[in-house]
Design an enzyme around this catalytic site. Structure first.
Site, PDB file in Angstrom:
ATOM      1  N   LYS A  78       0.839  -1.207   0.000  1.00 17.28           N
ATOM      2  CA  LYS A  78       0.000   0.000   0.000  1.00 17.28           C
ATOM      3  C   LYS A  78       0.878   1.263   0.000  1.00 17.28           C
ATOM      4  CE  LYS A  78      -3.574   2.369   2.709  1.00 17.28           C
ATOM      5  NZ  LYS A  78      -4.358   2.404   3.957  1.00 17.28           N
ATOM      6  N   GLU A 122      10.880  -4.694   3.627  1.00 17.98           N
ATOM      7  CA  GLU A 122      10.984  -6.097   3.228  1.00 17.98           C
ATOM      8  C   GLU A 122      10.542  -6.264   1.761  1.00 17.98           C
ATOM      9  OE1 GLU A 122       9.399  -4.968   5.892  1.00 17.98           O
ATOM     10  OE2 GLU A 122       9.919  -6.110   7.689  1.00 17.98           O
ATOM     11  N   GLY A 144      -4.516  -1.935   5.568  1.00 17.74           N
ATOM     12  CA  GLY A 144      -3.829  -3.114   5.038  1.00 17.74           C
ATOM     13  C   GLY A 144      -4.497  -4.403   5.454  1.00 17.74           C
ATOM     14  N   GLU A 155      -3.483  -6.080  15.399  1.00 17.72           N
ATOM     15  CA  GLU A 155      -2.972  -4.817  14.859  1.00 17.72           C
ATOM     16  C   GLU A 155      -4.053  -3.737  14.928  1.00 17.72           C
ATOM     17  OE1 GLU A 155      -1.624  -3.941  10.558  1.00 17.72           O
ATOM     18  OE2 GLU A 155       0.253  -4.312  11.634  1.00 17.72           O
ATOM     19  N   HIS A 167      -3.853 -32.427  19.855  1.00 18.07           N
ATOM     20  CA  HIS A 167      -2.696 -33.299  20.100  1.00 18.07           C
ATOM     21  C   HIS A 167      -1.432 -32.500  20.351  1.00 18.07           C
ATOM     22  CE1 HIS A 167      -5.035 -36.859  18.933  1.00 18.07           C
ATOM     23  NE2 HIS A 167      -5.610 -36.030  18.068  1.00 18.07           N
TER      24      HIS A 167
END
Ligand code: F6P
Length: 532
Positions: free
Chosen positions: A210, A216, A271, A357, A388
């Site tokens: 955005k 990253e 986002g 968030e 489990h």
């Protein structure tokens, strides 16, 4: 602007405090009440919510709904749908509902926004259909066979989760023209292993960001360009292997994305609320335009229910209120989500961003520090796996963990024994909700152990270890089948749950300043200063 009232100062909040101090029967004594059971069922947009295993009675539910009324939750919801700038720290509207309601005749957000939404929807869906039809080719003239989605957070979690959830559809990628790959993390292993079996001539990258500044994603983008060039792509043909989704198209154009391959989302799309925008492009590649539109319709059906249904029938509102009761009155510190369908394997990660968030906040909308707890830690995983792995803690641990079970009645039909698989899935999910609510007392356990043939002294020695306190609350959400419509409704349900809780806590669910400090420090460390 009306004066902000702290939630704990509301009479309804104080009434709830007295109710929680008074003795509420154990769930094993509440469950047989069929009338209560009926009053704690909610139906909307193809989903059924069974809240009968929550530690509430109708007095508590009425007090919770009074708190919602006093907090002006639905008035705030109407303000959101109208496009008011409810994201007060960024002075933005919050209109992800407009992304899936653009076919409304007279929408509260106005037809101008609807027209813009529809136009962009057509752009990215048309491009996705071209990719699916094998009509896009690369620098060698061969058609694109692989699409690599590069993005992180809301630019990854939604499309990735929904693609996995809906990939069993008839028209999904299983027999399509292109294969989808998702890369979010910036460590080289992630991109390198994704690209290893691919060919530059046949690969297209979708840069999802955005802001078009996320470190990253921009690092991944730089490596993707280098990989294309090293794979024989001429510099002036790079654009054939690139597309982008961003609210900053000028930045994308400046970094080599052609306008025809640059798709937009608006600043009023958060986002974590962006799957319904062009961020959904990889999902459309996976399942096709029609199925994607069905997902939008499912979310829109939940929107209509949310804005129209009265309090006692309003599914998102009651899901939110049960969370408030558990968090702020029963004092739980986490909330568990347990989907019982392996195709929902990434749903929890998606809901973690959406919830934490949004509501992982400590300051009220007026700037004052919260003294009430805000959103709990959201965790979870596929239910059968969890049984489990960590359900031991939930059954016999030292903290109460409320669970949302998510069940799909119609399982995958691809095996001769599919019906048996589905029966095992469903009876496990139902048994867990029952066991957590019912528990097993020490005396019941003693009887069971003695009946199993254990000597009385051994049975007495083991009974404390093998008893279950029970009285652990859960909700069970059912859908008939895992369809785009029902997935859309499910996501919208949790979006509106988050909204309602923020409205009651008096916090802004739509900013995320908490992620800024780390980002600036990372850039400062890179630049050699402290960055504080
Ligand atoms: O850092 C948090 C965040 O801003 C999320 O809200 C967002 O979904 C993600 O990073 C990615 O941001 P962008 O789409 O701008 O790259």
């Amino acid at each position: 602007m009306t004066r902000f009232i702290r939630p704990e100062h509301r009479h309804a909040w104080q009434l709830l405090q007295t109710l929680v101090d008074g003795p509420l029967p154990h769930l094993r004594d509440l469950l047989p009440d069929t009338q209560r059971h009926a009053l704690l069922q909610f139906h909307a947009a193809g989903l059924t919510l069974d809240a009968s295993h929550q530690r509430v009675n109708m007095t508590v539910m009425q007090a919770l709904r009074a708190l919602a009324e006093a907090s002006g939750v639905m008035a705030q919801a109407r303000a959101m749908f109208r496009g008011d700038a409810i994201n007060s720290t960024e002075n933005r509207a919050v209109l992800h509902v407009a992304l899936r309601g653009s076919d409304q005749a007279d929408p509260p957000w106005g037809t101008e926004i609807s027209l813009a939404v529809s136009a962009e929807l057509n752009r990215y869906c048309s491009f996705a259909e071209q990719l699916r039809a094998g009509e896009c080719s690369g620098f060698s003239g061969e058609r694109i066979t692989d699409v690599v989605n590069m993005g992180i957070g809301g630019s990854d979690l939604g499309p990735r989760m929904a693609t996995e959830a809906l990939s069993q559809l008839d028209n999904a990628l299983i027999a399509p023209a292109v294969r989808l790959h998702f890369v979010s993390n910036v460590d080289a292993w992630s991109l390198a292993t994704t690209l290893a079996p691919l060919h530059a001539a046949l690969t297209l990258f979708v840069v999802q960001s955005k802001t078009f500044t996320t470190q990253e994603t921009m690092t991944l983008y730089a490596s993707a360009r280098r990989w294309l060039l090293d794979g024989g792509c001429p510099p002036d043909a790079l654009h054939m292997h690139l597309a982008a989704v961003t609210s900053r198209s000028a930045l994308a154009h400046a970094q080599g994305i052609n306008a025809s391959r640059c798709f937009s989302l608006w600043d009023w799309v958060g986002g974590r609320y962006s799957l319904w925008s062009a961020i959904g492009l990889p999902l459309v590649v996976a399942i096709g335009r029609d199925a994607y539109l069905q997902m939008l319709q499912g979310a829109h059906a939940m929107d209509r229910h949310f804005i129209q249904a009265p309090g006692e029938h309003n599914m998102p509102l009651n899901l939110a209120l049960l969370g408030i009761w558990n968090r702020n009155f029963l004092g739980t510190s986490t909330q568990h989500i347990a989907p019982y369908h392996s195709a929902l394997g990434k749903l929890v990660a998606f809901l973690q961003q959406q919830d934490m968030e949004s509501n992982g906040k400590r300051v009220h909308i007026d700037g004052s520090a919260c003294t009430v707890a805000t959103t709990p830690v959201m965790w979870g995983g596929l239910g059968n796996d969890g049984q489990h792995a960590y359900f031991q803690l939930i059954h016999q641990g030292s903290q109460m963990v409320p669970i949302d079970f998510i069940g799909v009645r119609q399982g995958h039909a691809g095996l001769p024994l599919s019906a048996k698989h589905q029966r095992v899935v469903q009876l496990n999910m139902q048994a867990q909700a029952q066991a957590l609510a019912q528990g097993r007392t020490g005396s019941e356990t003693l009887q069971v152990l003695e009946a199993s043939g254990l000597a009385i002294d051994e049975a007495q020695r083991l009974a404390p270890h093998r008893s279950f306190p029970g009285n652990i609350p859960s909700s069970t959400l059912w859908m008939d089948s895992l369809t785009p419509h029902n997935l859309g409704a499910l996501i919208a349900l949790y979006e509106h749950k988050v909204f309602c809780q923020a409205a009651i806590w008096g916090i802004n669910a739509f900013d995320q300043w908490g992620v800024e400090l780390g980002k600036s420090m990372a850039l400062a460390i890179e630049g050699g200063s402290t960055g504080a």
